[in-house]
Design a protein around this motif. Structure first.
Motif, PDB file in Angstrom:
ATOM      1  N   LYS A   1       0.839  -1.205   0.000  1.00  0.00           N
ATOM      2  CA  LYS A   1       0.000   0.000   0.000  1.00  0.00           C
ATOM      3  C   LYS A   1       0.875   1.257   0.000  1.00  0.00           C
ATOM      4  O   LYS A   1       0.609   2.200  -0.731  1.00  0.00           O
ATOM      5  CB  LYS A   1      -0.921  -0.005   1.219  1.00  0.00           C
ATOM      6  N   THR A   2       1.934   1.236   0.843  1.00  0.00           N
ATOM      7  CA  THR A   2       2.788   2.414   0.934  1.00  0.00           C
ATOM      8  C   THR A   2       3.461   2.705  -0.406  1.00  0.00           C
ATOM      9  O   THR A   2       3.388   3.820  -0.923  1.00  0.00           O
ATOM     10  CB  THR A   2       3.886   2.193   1.989  1.00  0.00           C
ATOM     11  N   LEU A   3       4.125   1.677  -0.963  1.00  0.00           N
ATOM     12  CA  LEU A   3       4.919   1.931  -2.167  1.00  0.00           C
ATOM     13  C   LEU A   3       4.044   2.222  -3.376  1.00  0.00           C
ATOM     14  O   LEU A   3       4.406   3.034  -4.223  1.00  0.00           O
ATOM     15  CB  LEU A   3       5.849   0.752  -2.444  1.00  0.00           C
ATOM     16  N   VAL A   4       2.884   1.590  -3.449  1.00  0.00           N
ATOM     17  CA  VAL A   4       1.999   1.871  -4.579  1.00  0.00           C
ATOM     18  C   VAL A   4       1.466   3.301  -4.494  1.00  0.00           C
ATOM     19  O   VAL A   4       1.242   3.959  -5.500  1.00  0.00           O
ATOM     20  CB  VAL A   4       0.854   0.836  -4.633  1.00  0.00           C
ATOM     21  N   THR A   5       1.299   3.793  -3.260  1.00  0.00           N
ATOM     22  CA  THR A   5       0.880   5.181  -3.104  1.00  0.00           C
ATOM     23  C   THR A   5       1.997   6.141  -3.503  1.00  0.00           C
ATOM     24  O   THR A   5       1.755   7.173  -4.107  1.00  0.00           O
ATOM     25  CB  THR A   5       0.480   5.450  -1.646  1.00  0.00           C
ATOM     26  N   VAL A   6       3.236   5.759  -3.163  1.00  0.00           N
ATOM     27  CA  VAL A   6       4.359   6.650  -3.458  1.00  0.00           C
ATOM     28  C   VAL A   6       4.667   6.656  -4.956  1.00  0.00           C
ATOM     29  O   VAL A   6       5.040   7.685  -5.516  1.00  0.00           O
ATOM     30  CB  VAL A   6       5.601   6.196  -2.654  1.00  0.00           C
ATOM     31  N   TYR A   7       4.455   5.510  -5.611  1.00  0.00           N
ATOM     32  CA  TYR A   7       4.918   5.336  -6.989  1.00  0.00           C
ATOM     33  C   TYR A   7       4.505   6.449  -7.961  1.00  0.00           C
ATOM     34  O   TYR A   7       5.350   6.972  -8.674  1.00  0.00           O
ATOM     35  CB  TYR A   7       4.478   3.965  -7.516  1.00  0.00           C
ATOM     36  N   PRO A   8       3.229   6.845  -8.025  1.00  0.00           N
ATOM     37  CA  PRO A   8       2.894   7.849  -9.038  1.00  0.00           C
ATOM     38  C   PRO A   8       3.331   9.269  -8.700  1.00  0.00           C
ATOM     39  O   PRO A   8       3.253  10.143  -9.549  1.00  0.00           O
ATOM     40  CB  PRO A   8       1.359   7.764  -9.120  1.00  0.00           C
ATOM     41  N   VAL A   9       3.781   9.512  -7.471  1.00  0.00           N
ATOM     42  CA  VAL A   9       4.152  10.880  -7.086  1.00  0.00           C
ATOM     43  C   VAL A   9       5.425  11.282  -7.837  1.00  0.00           C
ATOM     44  O   VAL A   9       6.405  10.549  -7.821  1.00  0.00           O
ATOM     45  CB  VAL A   9       4.386  10.972  -5.567  1.00  0.00           C
ATOM     46  N   PRO A  10       5.418  12.441  -8.509  1.00  0.00           N
ATOM     47  CA  PRO A  10       6.595  12.861  -9.250  1.00  0.00           C
ATOM     48  C   PRO A  10       7.806  13.047  -8.321  1.00  0.00           C
ATOM     49  O   PRO A  10       7.655  13.433  -7.166  1.00  0.00           O
ATOM     50  CB  PRO A  10       6.189  14.205  -9.860  1.00  0.00           C
ATOM     51  N   TYR A  11       9.001  12.776  -8.868  1.00  0.00           N
ATOM     52  CA  TYR A  11      10.243  12.927  -8.104  1.00  0.00           C
ATOM     53  C   TYR A  11      10.343  14.294  -7.440  1.00  0.00           C
ATOM     54  O   TYR A  11      10.776  14.425  -6.313  1.00  0.00           O
ATOM     55  CB  TYR A  11      11.448  12.789  -9.035  1.00  0.00           C
ATOM     56  N   PHE A  12       9.930  15.312  -8.203  1.00  0.00           N
ATOM     57  CA  PHE A  12      10.079  16.670  -7.671  1.00  0.00           C
ATOM     58  C   PHE A  12       9.290  16.836  -6.379  1.00  0.00           C
ATOM     59  O   PHE A  12       9.808  17.323  -5.380  1.00  0.00           O
ATOM     60  CB  PHE A  12       9.615  17.706  -8.703  1.00  0.00           C
ATOM     61  N   ILE A  13       8.036  16.407  -6.419  1.00  0.00           N
ATOM     62  CA  ILE A  13       7.176  16.554  -5.249  1.00  0.00           C
ATOM     63  C   ILE A  13       7.737  15.742  -4.089  1.00  0.00           C
ATOM     64  O   ILE A  13       7.805  16.214  -2.942  1.00  0.00           O
ATOM     65  CB  ILE A  13       5.745  16.086  -5.592  1.00  0.00           C
ATOM     66  N   LEU A  14       8.183  14.516  -4.401  1.00  0.00           N
ATOM     67  CA  LEU A  14       8.726  13.633  -3.371  1.00  0.00           C
ATOM     68  C   LEU A  14       9.915  14.286  -2.674  1.00  0.00           C
ATOM     69  O   LEU A  14       9.960  14.383  -1.439  1.00  0.00           O
ATOM     70  CB  LEU A  14       9.147  12.316  -4.039  1.00  0.00           C
TER      71      LEU A  14
END
Lengths: 332, 287
Positions: A147-160
């Protein structure tokens, strides 16, 4: 022999095409643009002081020579290739007259170090976590990781990386805001620990992004593999689960991962560029950013060219190592 | 179409939640048409106010209302993303289909071109183009630019899709029962390709949103336009972090995260629906 003819040669040819296209694109784009770098440079000079017409013409001729804008477009193209092959990318405008190659040289070590470390860590972490989650899909921990990684996956690098920056340098300042290291370079604990301290957050943001991407793939592959006959047979034979996972499933899913590494190099490299800008890490991404802000075309072109050639070469090397892993490619 | 939507809603929780998020995003986009302020109007509200009943998300340093700015930003970002997807898929889908159906020499040439393009890192190229066009880049231009750089991966995926469709039994059955090639493509293959296109278009939107945010936040797009990226850029420009005005930055950051996750969930929902393995499992469970 067929390996050479059917696998290695086409791949090298493809590399040559990519390099050719890369050089041509970096040559063409600035020339197709409506903005003339020479005009811009002269405009920049004349905003602060007036110039007499003769000096202006001289300056224009010098600048055209420096930027390789002399003669017809074909002449320019040939001259550009000659300069690129010699490794001469012209002078930087930002730090005139330092050559671009020298400025890239100063930053490349930081970028490659950051990129290589975080790429290896995220690759391994993604495969291990993904295979675990694919083999044990119903455990609570695999659900949490997924759940955690699938949520993180689509977030753009910049935002992350921007969120990490906000959290860990402003609101809970445990990491430094800018730079690559403190103190004079040397092989001592102080310097090395400061390098690690400075690179932790940039690396973390690339690792999180890269791991999420790899995890999704590894999980899908391991899940498909876990349902295959030989794994069920191994389970019926009561082999230890860990042994099945490590020496059966992960081993059999390694091939797509190696193959895919070549394709994902570009994406991770892009992430490193963005991350460097966000954390002001002194690699070529940050150099590129300052070049953009200063309108330093030679430097921008140099870094673009270098990254295309560098990524193409790196993925060529990964692809060429593929026959070592896959006997089917070796004995075709 | 309707039954597909109904099934997706019934069986895929990720599609359900994602769809709700996308609906909320669309409502926000719709609200932008009722904004009391024009998007480029500055100093219409007191600057630097934290969230309050009057301005529910606070106001910026240039005296704009963050909430209404956000509605414009979401509209523009989605428009850029939509344009990029249209152009990228407009190039990639026909290429992949031609390459998959014709095969042979055409396929080899097209595939090697596509493979070469995939290796080229796109961000430096995009930065080079955007930095040269700075000032002249419009919303439209940015969408076109991102679209032009995002066709190689889709093309490869459609080629693979067509190749696998060509090998399926029902294609052979159709060929042997004398169906014409066009009819097979339109009647037998298109129903498989269209839902796939839907999932792929959504992931294309994700990619384009990421690039828009990155380019704008680096100050390389049309900076007078409202978008998620430019909101972050101007927030940083006026020192929102240093002055502890977190609401100015938090709004676009959180919205962008929610937006991409929503779209991603829709896309995984559709993909899972398309996957024959999970469909089989679902049918067994539901009897």
């Amino acid at each position: 022999m067929t390996l050479l003819k059917e696998y290695i040669l086409p791949r090298i040819l493809q590399w040559a095409v990519v390099v050719f296209v890369g050089v041509t694109i970096t040559f063409l784009i600035p020339r197709l643009s409506p903005v003339n770098p020479v005009d811009q440079a002269i405009a920049r000079i004349t905003t602060f002081q007036s110039m007499d017409p003769d000096a202006m013409l001289m300056a224009r001729a010098t600048l055209e020579d420096l930027y390789g804008l002399k003669g017809s477009i074909v002449d320019q193209y040939i001259a550009y290739w000659r300069r690129v092959l010699k490794g001469d990318l012209g002078p930087s405008f930002l730090a005139f007259p330092t050559p671009v190659s020298k400025m890239i040289g100063a930053g490349i070590g930081w970028t490659v170090g950051l990129l290589a470390t975080s790429l290896i860590i995220s690759w391994l972490l993604g495969i291990i976590l993904g295979s675990l989650a694919g083999y044990f899909p119903n455990r609570w921990w695999s659900q949490v990781i997924e759940k955690t990684l699938v949520t993180v996956y689509p977030v753009p690098y910049f935002i992350l990386s921007f969120v990490l920056l906000m959290l860990f340098t402003y609101y809970w300042p445990i990491f430094p805001l800018v730079g690559g290291a403190k103190g004079t370079p040397g092989f001592n604990w102080d310097y090395i620990s400061s390098v690690l301290h400075h690179s932790f957050l940039p690396a973390l943001s690339i690792i999180i992004g890269g791991t999420a991407f790899r995890f999704i793939m590894a999980r899908a592959l391991a899940f498909a593999e876990a349902n295959s006959n030989y794994v069920q047979f191994a389970e019926i034979a009561a082999l230890p689960k860990m042994k099945i996972l490590v020496s059966y499933i992960i081993r059999n899913t390694m091939l797509p991962h190696v193959n895919d590494l070549a394709l994902s190099l570009g994406a991770v490299f892009e992430g490193a560029l963005i991350t460097e800008v966000v954390f002001s890490y002194p690699g070529i991404g940050y150099t590129l950013y300052s070049a953009i802000n200063a309108g330093d075309y030679n430097l921008i072109m140099g870094i673009t060219l270098l990254s295309i050639v560098g990524i193409a070469t790196a993925s060529l090397l990964v692809d060429l190592s593929y026959p070592l892993f896959d006997p089917r490619v070796r004995y075709r | 179409m309707f039954t597909i939507m109904r099934d997706l809603f019934r069986y895929s929780s990720s599609f359900r939640y994602g769809f709700i998020v996308v609906l909320i995003v669309l409502v926000m986009v719709g609200l932008s048409f009722f904004s009391p302020y024009r998007p480029d109007e500055m100093r219409v509200v007191p600057p630097n106010r934290p969230p309050s009943p009057d301005h529910i998300l606070g106001t910026t340093s240039t005296g704009q209302d963050v909430f209404w700015m956000l509605t414009f930003a979401m509209r523009n970002t989605l428009m850029i993303a939509g344009l990029a997807v249209l152009i990228g898929r407009g190039i990639g889908v026909p290429l992949g289909m031609v390459s998959g159906y014709l095969g042979g020499g055409v396929d080899r040439v097209l595939s090697s071109i596509v493979d070469s393009f995939i290796v080229i890192p796109r961000l430096p190229l995009l930065i080079l183009i955007a930095s040269i066009l700075r000032g002249q880049l419009t919303l439209f231009g940015l969408g076109v630019l991102i679209g032009i750089l995002d066709w190689a991966f889709p093309s490869k995926r459609y080629r693979a899709q067509i190749l696998s469709l060509r090998e399926r039994d029902f294609t052979n059955t159709a060929v042997f029962s004398g169906m014409s090639t066009w009819k097979i493509v339109l009647k037998e293959h298109l129903p498989f390709v269209i839902p796939y296109l839907l999932a792929d278009a959504v992931s294309g939107i994700l990619f384009a949103i990421g690039f828009e945010v990155t380019l704008s936040a680096l100050g390389l797009s049309a900076m007078s336009m409202q978008s998620i990226g430019t909101m972050i850029y101007w927030g940083n420009y006026y020192g929102a972090l240093l002055a502890n005005r977190v609401w100015i930055l938090a709004a676009p950051v959180i919205v962008s995260i929610i937006m991409v996750i929503g779209f991603y969930m829709v896309s995984t929902g559709i993909s899972a629906y398309l996957d024959p393995r999970s469909r089989l499992a679902r049918m067994q469970v539901k009897g």
